[in-house]
Structure formats: structure tokens, C-alpha cells
Design an enzyme around this catalytic site. Structure first.
Site, PDB file in Angstrom:
ATOM      1  N   LYS A 191       0.851  -1.190   0.000  1.00 26.62           N
ATOM      2  CA  LYS A 191       0.000   0.000   0.000  1.00 26.62           C
ATOM      3  C   LYS A 191       0.890   1.243   0.000  1.00 26.62           C
ATOM      4  O   LYS A 191       1.976   1.244   0.595  1.00 26.62           O
ATOM      5  CB  LYS A 191      -0.901  -0.031   1.238  1.00 26.62           C
ATOM      6  CG  LYS A 191      -1.975   1.040   1.285  1.00 26.62           C
ATOM      7  CD  LYS A 191      -2.868   0.812   2.503  1.00 26.62           C
ATOM      8  CE  LYS A 191      -3.994   1.818   2.602  1.00 26.62           C
ATOM      9  NZ  LYS A 191      -4.905   1.515   3.739  1.00 26.62           N
ATOM     10  N   SER A 207      -9.459   1.708   2.466  1.00 26.52           N
ATOM     11  CA  SER A 207      -8.571   2.572   1.701  1.00 26.52           C
ATOM     12  C   SER A 207      -7.513   1.813   0.899  1.00 26.52           C
ATOM     13  O   SER A 207      -6.822   2.400   0.066  1.00 26.52           O
ATOM     14  CB  SER A 207      -7.874   3.572   2.631  1.00 26.52           C
ATOM     15  OG  SER A 207      -7.073   2.908   3.603  1.00 26.52           O
ATOM     16  N   SER A 213     -10.133  -1.001   6.199  1.00 29.31           N
ATOM     17  CA  SER A 213      -9.441  -0.738   4.943  1.00 29.31           C
ATOM     18  C   SER A 213      -8.758  -1.931   4.301  1.00 29.31           C
ATOM     19  O   SER A 213      -8.295  -1.832   3.167  1.00 29.31           O
ATOM     20  CB  SER A 213      -8.417   0.382   5.138  1.00 29.31           C
ATOM     21  OG  SER A 213      -9.063   1.614   5.348  1.00 29.31           O
TER      22      SER A 213
END
Length: 459
Positions: free
Chosen positions: A77, A153, A177
Site C-alpha cells: 500500500k 482505503s 481498509s
């Protein structure tokens, strides 16, 4: 797009010499470069990846691999530090930040186990939304539907794994997320409980609620990566037994306003588990209502801590460079008083202890990961009020686990009529990650049943 291979399949083929680590990484990088969705990856690290792959190949040929995962590719990420590159956290505000001088702690650990970092994947700006939209670097498109959100996210993580670009991606989970993009994209998402993995070098959102996690294709993959993340040579847990599986299925909050397919797929999976010998108890968990009431009364912890972190940005000139939806949500916490923050933190400590006691004896909690399937990107981009409503509904079920410091695994359990995936969330108490993973491994095939493919993909 390449054929999807799980982490365990990658590991087995590399160990057997069926796959050449250097060639495999070349193919992985080529697939990423050729991918039609340019919003999935924000950075590729080909020189780093090829150097690591050649070293892995040498170890495999010398029969001295670093572990089960030696040579397996991983994507990060866009908030994990990679030495030599700015850590942008999905934001243009940080695009000119100084390059990181060291890797994030979890990057170091997984590379020490032989995993090969191929780059970083997209995310919601500053990790502050469950939908995955990003106006700066583009929004990765859910591979299961026409212009559907990826979930956030950890948006790029979910899409990269679902499309087979990488077998595993590491994300963060503050309110859902990891588990939300896993559910929306039809993959497995494991959220650790607090403190299981090191957080150093991961750009924060909420120091209280931030946890790390894995997006992958199967529970076994999560177990293998989790072991490496804890510096174990091999997993130290055994597959559980369905007859030992004890589940609480809450009758409050988590089923409210669920889409029919979400409810139907959840109930069908729950029924299969019960028929296989699991013990199911349906009852109210009062803490779930209390968590939502506390958030409504005092404001969410994540908002208050995000505002403390980003106050100068959202109240200054930098706000003009930010996603308007992210900046406005963070500003909402400006009115949160110190008294309110202390009150909700004290209530959290009490509720974490109460629910941990409730789950003593190996009980897990089961409910739908998200109340709906992935919605339309275009509709949400066009209507900020709709965005706010859908975002809060998207986060509702998963944020409960973060507040209560539960670990959780989202497992695909079906599709709706349009071929969009749904997720089945198993959660365990604080520090009960091993038990959760062992039971999830036993239950996975029953939860999935015959839903490994979207109706669009079936002949």
C-alpha cells in the site's frame, strides 16, 4: 492478465523449481506494465525486484531458501516506506516529500523471508475512506463490474490481488481498509489485532486504531505471510476443526439495511457451517450499538486523531491540493473537545475488555463484511452527499472490529445477480489471531462453497 496463483501456489512452484524466480518476477513486472488499469500501481521497483529475484533463484538452486515465501512477489500500500522513494500516502501533498531513508519495519521482515517487493499500490488519500476513490492518482476499477469502486482505503491492494498481478498485497486497516476491499473484490482480507505486526514506517491515520493486514487469495496465504511477518520460519498454528467452531451471529446493527444478496449469501454460509457441525448462537451484542452511539455522541476516534495529524494541512493552503471529501471529513473533528476524546477512549477500554471476556473460550463473531456490494464510481464522484452516506454505510460493520480491537478475516461467500462479490467476516478477540486463522482455515471451503467465480466468468 496473468492467471491467478495463490501465495501458497507460488511458494510450492518456486520450491519445486517449476517456476524460475527471476523469470517469474520479469513476468510479474511485465503484467503490471501491460495492465490496462493504470491506477492500480503508483510505483514499481523493477531494479529492486529483479535483484531480489536473482538472489532468491540462487538460494533455491543452492537448496537454502530463506523460508516458504522466498521469491514470492508482494505489493505494498502506498503508505509503507520504501527506501529511496517518497511515501505519498495517496496524496499530492506528499509528492515532493524527502525520500524514505529506510524501509518500513514490515517490509524489512517480509523481505528477510525472501519476498520480492515489486512496488506500491494506490489508496484513498491519507487512508481516509472506505470506498477507494482517489482524484490524484486515479481510482482502481473493481474487476467484477462496470465502473464499480475497489473499496478502500487499500484500493490498489484489493484490485491487484483480484486481477492476479500479485498474489499478496500488504495494507492497513483502521476502520475496515483491508476487509472492505477484500469483500468488494472477492478476495481474502486478514486484519491483525493491535500490536501483532510492527507499525514503524507506515504512514499513520489513527495511532489508536491503525492495524496492518493482508489481501490475498486464500486463508492459507494469510497464515504463511503472517508467520513471516512475525519472524517465524513456519506457521505455528494448526487447522481448526469445524465441530470446535463456535460463532456468535449478532442480531443487532450488522444486518440492518443489508442488500438482499448480502443477507442471503451470509445466511446460506452460516447454514452450511451449522450443518457441518459448527455451533451458532444468534443474539444481541449490546457493545455494537454502544460503539455507534459513542461515535455519534463524541465523534469517531479516527476523525479526532486524523485532525490532530493533519490540522495544519486541512486548515491551510494544502487543503486545496487534497481530495475535498477527505479534507472536509477531517475538518469535522475540529469541534471534538479534549473531554469528548477522553470519554470515548475510556469507553473503548471498557468495551474492549467486556467483549474480550464475552469471547473467552474460543468464540468468534460472524456477520457480513459490508452491508452492500461495491457501488458505482461515477455516481459517487458526482454526488458528495451520496458519497458521505455510502461511505459511512460501507464502514459500519468493519469499524466495530477496530474499535473493539478484534482481529478479522473476510472470506468471499458469493455474488449478487450482477456478479458483484460479497464477504463473510469472521472476527476474534484481541490477540486471538492464531485461533481466528486456524478456524478460518477450517471454515473457508464451507463459507465459499462453489462461489469461486463470478457468474460472469462461469461457462
Amino acid at each position: 492478465m496473468p492467471a491467478r496463483r495463490s501465495t501458497a501456489q507460488w511458494a510450492a512452484q518456486l520450491a519445486a523449481g517449476v517456476v524460475d524466480a527471476a523469470d517469474a518476477i520479469d513476468q510479474t513486472l511485465a503484467a503490471v506494465d501491460a495492465c490496462d488499469d493504470r491506477a492500480i500501481f503508483t510505483l514499481t521497483t523493477p531494479e529492486r525486484a529483479r535483484t531480489a529475484a536473482r538472489a532468491s533463484l540462487s538460494r533455491q538452486r543452492g537448496r537454502c531458501p530463506l523460508g516458504w515465501l522466498d521469491g514470492v512477489p508482494v505489493a505494498w500500500k502506498d503508505l509503507f516506506d520504501l527506501s529511496g522513494h517518497p511515501t505519498t500516502a495517496g496524496s499530492r501533498v506528499l509528492a515532493d516529500a524527502p525520500p524514505a531513508t529506510a524501509d518500513a519495519a514490515i517490509v524489512t521482515r517480509l523481505e528477510a523471508a525472501g519476498m520480492v517487493s515489486v512496488g506500491r499500490v494506490n489508496m484513498t488519500e491519507f487512508a481516509f475512506s472506505g470506498l477507494g476513490l482517489n482524484p490524484h492518482y486515479g481510482t482502481p476499477v473493481n474487476p467484477h463490474g462496470q465502473r464499480r469502486v475497489p473499496g478502500g482505503s487499500s484500493s490498489g491492494s484489493g484490485v491487484a490481488v483480484a486481477r492476479g498481478l500479485v498474489p499478496v498485497s500488504i495494507g492497513t486497516d483502521t476502520s475496515g481498509s483491508v476487509r472492505i476491499p477484500a469483500a468488494f473484490n472477492g478476495v481474502v482480507g486478514f486484519k491483525t489485532s493491535g500490536g501483532r505486526w510492527p507499525m514503524h514506517g507506515a504512514y499513520p491515520l489513527s495511532h489508536t486504531l491503525d492495524t496492518l493486514g493482508i489481501l490475498c487469495l486464500a486463508v492459507l496465504d494469510a497464515i504463511l505471510v503472517d508467520a513471516a511477518a512475525r519472524r517465524l520460519a513456519a506457521p505455528d498454528l494448526r487447522r481448526g476443526r469445524i465441530r470446535d467452531l463456535r460463532l456468535i451471529a449478532p442480531t443487532n446493527v450488522v444486518l440492518d439495511d443489508c442488500e438482499p444478496a448480502v443477507t442471503a449469501n451470509f445466511e446460506a454460509a452460516l447454514g452450511r457451517l451449522e450443518n457441518a457441525g459448527a455451533r451458532i448462537e444468534r443474539r444481541i451484542i449490546p457493545a455494537l450499538d454502544e460503539v455507534l452511539a459513542l461515535n455519534a455522541r463524541y465523534g469517531p476516534i479516527v476523525n479526532a486523531e486524523a485532525y490532530a495529524l493533519h490540522k495544519e494541512r486541512v486548515d491551510g493552503e494544502a487543503a486545496a491540493q487534497m481530495d475535498r471529501r477527505v479534507a472536509s471529513r477531517i475538518r469535522l473533528a475540529a469541534a471534538t473537545s479534549l473531554t469528548a476524546y477522553i470519554a470515548i477512549m475510556e469507553a473503548r477500554r471498557r468495551l474492549v475488555a467486556e467483549t474480550a471476556a464475552m469471547l473467552e473460550g474460543g468464540w468468534l463473531v460472524a456477520y457480513p463484511t459490508v452491508a452492500h456490494v461495491a457501488p458505482s464510481i461515477d455516481a459517487l464522484e458526482a454526488d458528495d452527499d451520496l458519497f458521505v452516506r455510502i461511505n459511512m454505510k460501507t464502514l459500519r460493520n468493519t469499524l466495530l472490529g477496530n474499535f473493539l480491537d478484534w482481529c478479522g478475516v473476510s472470506i468471499p461467500n458469493g455474488f449478487d445477480a450482477e456478479g458483484m462479490p460479497t464477504g463473510f467476516l469472521l472476527s476474534g478477540g484481541p490477540g486471538r489471531d492464531d485461533h481466528l486463522l486456524a478456524m478460518a482455515l477450517a471454515a473457508e471451503s464451507i463459507i465459499r462453497d462453489d462461489v469461486g467465480q463470478s457468474p460472469h466468468d462461469r461457462s
